[in-house]
Write an enzyme that holds these catalytic residues in place. Structure first.
Site, mmCIF file in Angstrom:
data_model
loop_
_atom_site.group_PDB
_atom_site.id
_atom_site.type_symbol
_atom_site.label_atom_id
_atom_site.label_comp_id
_atom_site.label_asym_id
_atom_site.label_seq_id
_atom_site.Cartn_x
_atom_site.Cartn_y
_atom_site.Cartn_z
ATOM 1 N N GLY A 1 7.114 13.277 4.315
ATOM 2 C CA GLY A 1 8.367 12.661 4.735
ATOM 3 C C GLY A 1 9.583 13.366 4.172
ATOM 4 O O GLY A 1 9.489 14.283 3.349
ATOM 5 N N SER A 2 10.746 12.910 4.613
ATOM 6 C CA SER A 2 11.992 13.588 4.248
ATOM 7 C C SER A 2 12.291 13.488 2.756
ATOM 8 O O SER A 2 12.813 14.438 2.158
ATOM 9 C CB SER A 2 13.152 13.000 5.058
ATOM 10 O OG SER A 2 13.255 11.596 4.861
ATOM 11 N N THR A 3 11.968 12.357 2.122
ATOM 12 C CA THR A 3 12.205 12.230 0.685
ATOM 13 C C THR A 3 11.252 13.128 -0.092
ATOM 14 O O THR A 3 11.646 13.799 -1.055
ATOM 15 C CB THR A 3 12.041 10.767 0.232
ATOM 16 O OG1 THR A 3 12.879 9.928 1.044
ATOM 17 C CG2 THR A 3 12.447 10.598 -1.224
ATOM 18 N N GLU B 1 -2.408 9.783 3.767
ATOM 19 C CA GLU B 1 -1.693 9.306 2.583
ATOM 20 C C GLU B 1 -2.546 8.289 1.829
ATOM 21 O O GLU B 1 -2.620 8.314 0.593
ATOM 22 C CB GLU B 1 -0.359 8.688 2.987
ATOM 23 C CG GLU B 1 0.658 9.707 3.479
ATOM 24 C CD GLU B 1 1.901 9.089 4.078
ATOM 25 O OE1 GLU B 1 2.878 9.834 4.283
ATOM 26 O OE2 GLU B 1 1.906 7.878 4.364
ATOM 27 N N GLY C 1 6.801 8.757 -0.500
ATOM 28 C CA GLY C 1 7.847 7.813 -0.155
ATOM 29 C C GLY C 1 7.266 6.548 0.447
ATOM 30 O O GLY C 1 6.054 6.319 0.443
ATOM 31 N N ALA C 2 8.127 5.711 1.001
ATOM 32 C CA ALA C 2 7.704 4.484 1.680
ATOM 33 C C ALA C 2 8.792 4.074 2.656
ATOM 34 O O ALA C 2 9.966 4.418 2.490
ATOM 35 C CB ALA C 2 7.445 3.362 0.675
#
Length: 228
Positions: free
Chosen positions: A33-35, A107, A86-87
């Site tokens: 993800g982006s984070t 994940e 992330g979440a």
């Protein structure tokens, strides 16, 4: 601060956590993800300190390799000291909804073997009760229609996820994702167990039975560490 600035902040905090708490020569679990992309970029500066990474998606694997970080297969290790991801939502017990990027199954597999799950999010992802974010469910394609009926019976509105070109989204595992809108999730662990027990389900994007151990929460005030 912009959302990207907050993501960068927690990505750096996660890299500092790994540097301080993970032994030299260890393997690090890396989410998607982006984070997490910011975390990968920060990890690159200390890549020589670690043996390599276990990645939860093709996209993260490509980014890790671009930085010269070795990516190992999960079969090559028995356990991970830490998994950073992330979440889409996280509650006050460390239960999460994940899968907005479509990598929920891998994940969950990587999280299963990690001793410590570090969730990195900005403050907009912290909620009192899960469910505002649509719940992703990865399913075997032939079971899609039947499972949509069962998910609707829970009180949600199931929608087949589409790709940017409006074709049906396909996961790294070759499956379909159903996003369930409007679910009231009062007992995340029980709901996770129920949905995962249905034939045709690959996994549901509830990370409650194996939730986060630590959350690094970014806000304009800085990064707050929350232990569960």
């Amino acid at each position: 601060m912009t959302q990207d600035e907050l993501k960068h902040l927690v990505g750096r905090a996660a890299a500092n956590y790994v540097l301080s708490n993970v032994a030299q020569g260890a393997v690090v679990g890396v989410g998607t993800g982006s984070t997490v992309n910011f975390f990968i970029d920060e990890l690159a500066a200390m890549k020589d300190r670690f043996r390599g990474a276990i990645s939860s998606s093709i996209a993260s694997t490509e980014r890790l390799k671009k930085h010269g970080i070795s990516v190992l297969e999960l079969d090559e290790i028995e356990t991970l000291p830490v998994y950073v991801d992330g979440a889409d939502e996280i509650d006050h017990s460390g239960h999460m909804i994940k899968g907005g990027g479509g990598a929920l199954t891998r994940e969950k597999i990587v999280a299963m073997v990690a001793q410590t799950f570090v969730c990195i999010v900005d403050e907009s992802k912290r909620v009192d009760r899960l469910g505002k974010f649509p719940l992703p469910v990865e399913v075997i394609p032939m079971a899609r229609a039947a499972l949509m009926r069962r998910l609707a019976a829970l009180g949600g509105e199931p929608v087949v996820r589409l790709a940017k070109d409006q074709s049906v989204f396909v996961t790294d595992n070759g499956n379909t994702i159903i996003d369930v809108h409007g679910l009231r999730i009062d007992d995340p662990e029980a709901l996770e167990a129920e949905i995962n027990g249905w034939p045709g389900i690959v996994t549901v994007g509830l990370f409650a039975q194996r939730g986060a151990n630590i959350c690094l929460l970014g806000s304009a005030k800085g990064v707050e560490r929350i232990d569960y």
